[in-house]
Design a protein around this motif. Structure first.
Motif, PDB file in Angstrom:
ATOM      1  N   ASP A 199     -49.354  -6.255  68.720  1.00 25.26           N
ATOM      2  CA  ASP A 199     -48.218  -7.015  68.247  1.00 25.26           C
ATOM      3  C   ASP A 199     -48.734  -8.312  67.561  1.00 25.26           C
ATOM      4  OD1 ASP A 199     -48.767  -8.562  70.478  1.00 25.26           O
ATOM      5  OD2 ASP A 199     -46.727  -8.568  71.120  1.00 25.26           O
TER       6      ASP A 199
ATOM      7  N   VAL B 262     -41.498   0.021  70.696  1.00 28.57           N
ATOM      8  CA  VAL B 262     -41.136  -1.135  69.989  1.00 28.57           C
ATOM      9  C   VAL B 262     -39.845  -1.789  70.237  1.00 28.57           C
ATOM     10  CG1 VAL B 262     -42.946  -1.019  68.609  1.00 28.57           C
ATOM     11  CG2 VAL B 262     -40.989  -0.359  67.775  1.00 28.57           C
ATOM     12  N   VAL B 263     -38.793  -0.858  70.792  1.00 34.26           N
ATOM     13  CA  VAL B 263     -37.281  -0.999  70.747  1.00 34.26           C
ATOM     14  C   VAL B 263     -37.334  -2.325  71.717  1.00 34.26           C
ATOM     15  CG1 VAL B 263     -36.948   1.505  70.661  1.00 34.26           C
ATOM     16  CG2 VAL B 263     -37.340   0.552  73.012  1.00 34.26           C
TER      17      VAL B 263
ATOM     18  N   GLU C  54     -40.436 -10.705  63.984  1.00 39.03           N
ATOM     19  CA  GLU C  54     -39.064 -10.945  63.258  1.00 39.03           C
ATOM     20  C   GLU C  54     -38.223 -11.669  64.096  1.00 39.03           C
ATOM     21  OE1 GLU C  54     -36.485 -11.170  60.427  1.00 39.03           O
ATOM     22  OE2 GLU C  54     -38.540 -10.263  60.075  1.00 39.03           O
TER      23      GLU C  54
ATOM     24  N   ALA D 271     -42.325  -6.227  63.729  1.00 37.75           N
ATOM     25  CA  ALA D 271     -41.197  -6.191  64.707  1.00 37.75           C
ATOM     26  C   ALA D 271     -41.227  -7.454  65.699  1.00 37.75           C
ATOM     27  CB  ALA D 271     -41.113  -4.942  65.342  1.00 37.75           C
TER      28      ALA D 271
ATOM     29  N   ASP E   5     -32.070  -7.855  61.840  1.00 39.49           N
ATOM     30  CA  ASP E   5     -32.255  -6.632  62.872  1.00 39.49           C
ATOM     31  C   ASP E   5     -33.264  -5.920  62.242  1.00 39.49           C
ATOM     32  OD1 ASP E   5     -29.992  -7.712  64.011  1.00 39.49           O
ATOM     33  OD2 ASP E   5     -28.694  -5.736  63.686  1.00 39.49           O
ATOM     34  N   VAL E   6     -33.995  -5.035  62.925  1.00 42.43           N
ATOM     35  CA  VAL E   6     -35.225  -4.265  62.606  1.00 42.43           C
ATOM     36  C   VAL E   6     -34.814  -2.689  62.791  1.00 42.43           C
ATOM     37  CG1 VAL E   6     -37.723  -3.757  62.976  1.00 42.43           C
ATOM     38  CG2 VAL E   6     -36.864  -6.083  62.881  1.00 42.43           C
TER      39      VAL E   6
ATOM     40  N   GLY F 112     -32.494   2.766  70.789  1.00 38.97           N
ATOM     41  CA  GLY F 112     -32.912   1.364  71.184  1.00 38.97           C
ATOM     42  C   GLY F 112     -33.189   1.462  72.671  1.00 38.97           C
TER      43      GLY F 112
ATOM     44  N   VAL G 250     -34.317  -4.448  67.755  1.00 41.59           N
ATOM     45  CA  VAL G 250     -35.253  -3.657  66.924  1.00 41.59           C
ATOM     46  C   VAL G 250     -34.912  -2.087  67.597  1.00 41.59           C
ATOM     47  CG1 VAL G 250     -37.696  -2.991  66.955  1.00 41.59           C
ATOM     48  CG2 VAL G 250     -37.014  -5.300  67.074  1.00 41.59           C
ATOM     49  N   ARG G 251     -34.717  -1.222  66.518  1.00 45.31           N
ATOM     50  CA  ARG G 251     -34.232   0.229  66.793  1.00 45.31           C
ATOM     51  C   ARG G 251     -35.182   1.122  66.069  1.00 45.31           C
ATOM     52  NH1 ARG G 251     -32.081  -2.564  69.920  1.00 45.31           N
ATOM     53  NH2 ARG G 251     -29.875  -2.741  70.553  1.00 45.31           N
TER      54      ARG G 251
ATOM     55  N   VAL H 238     -37.134   0.974  62.803  1.00 46.84           N
ATOM     56  CA  VAL H 238     -38.536   1.338  62.545  1.00 46.84           C
ATOM     57  C   VAL H 238     -38.175   3.032  62.245  1.00 46.84           C
ATOM     58  CG1 VAL H 238     -40.536   1.978  63.539  1.00 46.84           C
ATOM     59  CG2 VAL H 238     -39.547  -0.145  63.870  1.00 46.84           C
TER      60      VAL H 238
END
Length: 309
Positions: A265, A148-149, A131, A128, A135-136, A172, A156-157, A138
């Motif tokens: 990460d 990670v949002v 990237e 994530a 859009d991501v 998000g 990143v959602r 998870v």
């Protein structure tokens, strides 16, 4: 789409009865449920890329070294607490089904990815964070991954499936901040800090005595961060005095727990194939043979249809 593999197949295993079996009598409830759930998720979000993320070490040494109690309650009886081992809570009939799921995913052309010595959370966190194009989303039932949002550099959602795939929620930074009373500008990091203070019995993390989720959120919001909260406690600025005393008494735990709770990460991820969803990577004949062998033809076909139309 980044899928927390173990979370999905555990959910599938418990959602369907073990009386669902292959022609040879082996349970395939998790296989069938996993394929159906993954298909439903693909049908909903229609990703262009897909990676099923694996726990290559569900209890990494670096986390155990920091907190020996980390997931200790899940270690099988007789196993060394300091060493990797089989999770005591893993049903005996699930492990063979994991092999079946991975075989089907490979035949269907779905990418799997892991990192030696790390959990799937760290794999997801790394992918994530790296990237820069798409859009991501998870997919997980683990609230730890709410950290990670993000909105930048790409959205990143988290599609949280804690109440089931059909009732999943797409969260998000704004939704996480609103739900937990956290600063929206750093909702992901703030959620991880909240988890440090609150604790998590399922992971063997006791948290800070007397500091629950709401108190943790108020402290982090008031002082900006976990570090700010500790500094405020040292300066005598935390009320009530009981909470201040608890924070000071737990300072060593807090510093160690933060390094356990925060998802990495920067891990060395290893792919079995490219993550693009394309039939060029699939072996449809092998997929059909495996589905017939496992007695999961309809679920496998639904997955293939969700992938390739």
């Amino acid at each position: 789409m980044l899928v927390d593999a173990a979370g999905l197949w555990f959910r599938a295993f418990y959602a369907l009865p073990e009386s669902i079996t292959a022609p040879d009598g082996s349970p395939v409830n998790a296989v069938r449920g996993f394929c159906d759930m993954l298909a439903a998720l693909l049908e909903r979000d229609r990703p262009k890329r897909l990676a099923v993320c694996l726990d290559l070490d569900w209890r990494p040494k670096f986390r155990v070294d920091l907190l020996p109690e980390y997931k200790a309650q899940r270690v099988a009886p007789g196993e060394d607490l300091a060493a990797p081992g089989a999770a005591a809570s893993e049903p005996a009939s699930l492990a063979p089904q994991v092999d079946m799921i991975l075989a089907l995913l490979g035949a269907a052309g779905v990418a799997t990815v892991g990192a030696e010595g790390f959990e799937a959370d760290d794999v997801i966190g790394t992918l994530a964070a790296r990237e820069r194009r798409d859009d991501v989303v998870v997919v997980t039932g683990d609230r730890d991954l709410l950290q990670v949002v993000a909105d930048e550099p790409v959205p990143v959602r988290v599609r949280y499936i804690g109440r089931g795939v059909a009732k999943s929620e797409l969260l998000g930074p704004a939704e996480v901040a609103e739900r937990y009373g956290l600063p929206p500008e750093r909702a992901g990091a703030a959620y991880a800090e909240l988890a440090v203070l609150r604790g998590d019995p399922s992971d063997g993390l006791p948290g800070v005595a007397g500091v629950g989720e709401k108190t943790a959120a108020k402290l982090i919001s008031a002082f900006g961060s976990l570090a700010g909260t500790l500094e405020a406690a040292k300066n005598g600025d935390v009320a009530p005095p009981k909470a201040q005393k608890a924070l000071l008494a737990a300072e060593d735990y807090i510093r160690r727990a933060a390094r356990v709770v925060f998802i990495r990460d920067d891990v060395p991820v290893q792919w079995d194939r490219d993550d693009a969803i394309t039939p060029r990577t699939a072996d449809l004949a092998r997929c059909a043979r495996l589905a017939e062998q496992f007695g999961t033809a309809s679920s496998a076909q639904r997955l293939l249809t969700a992938l390739y139309g």
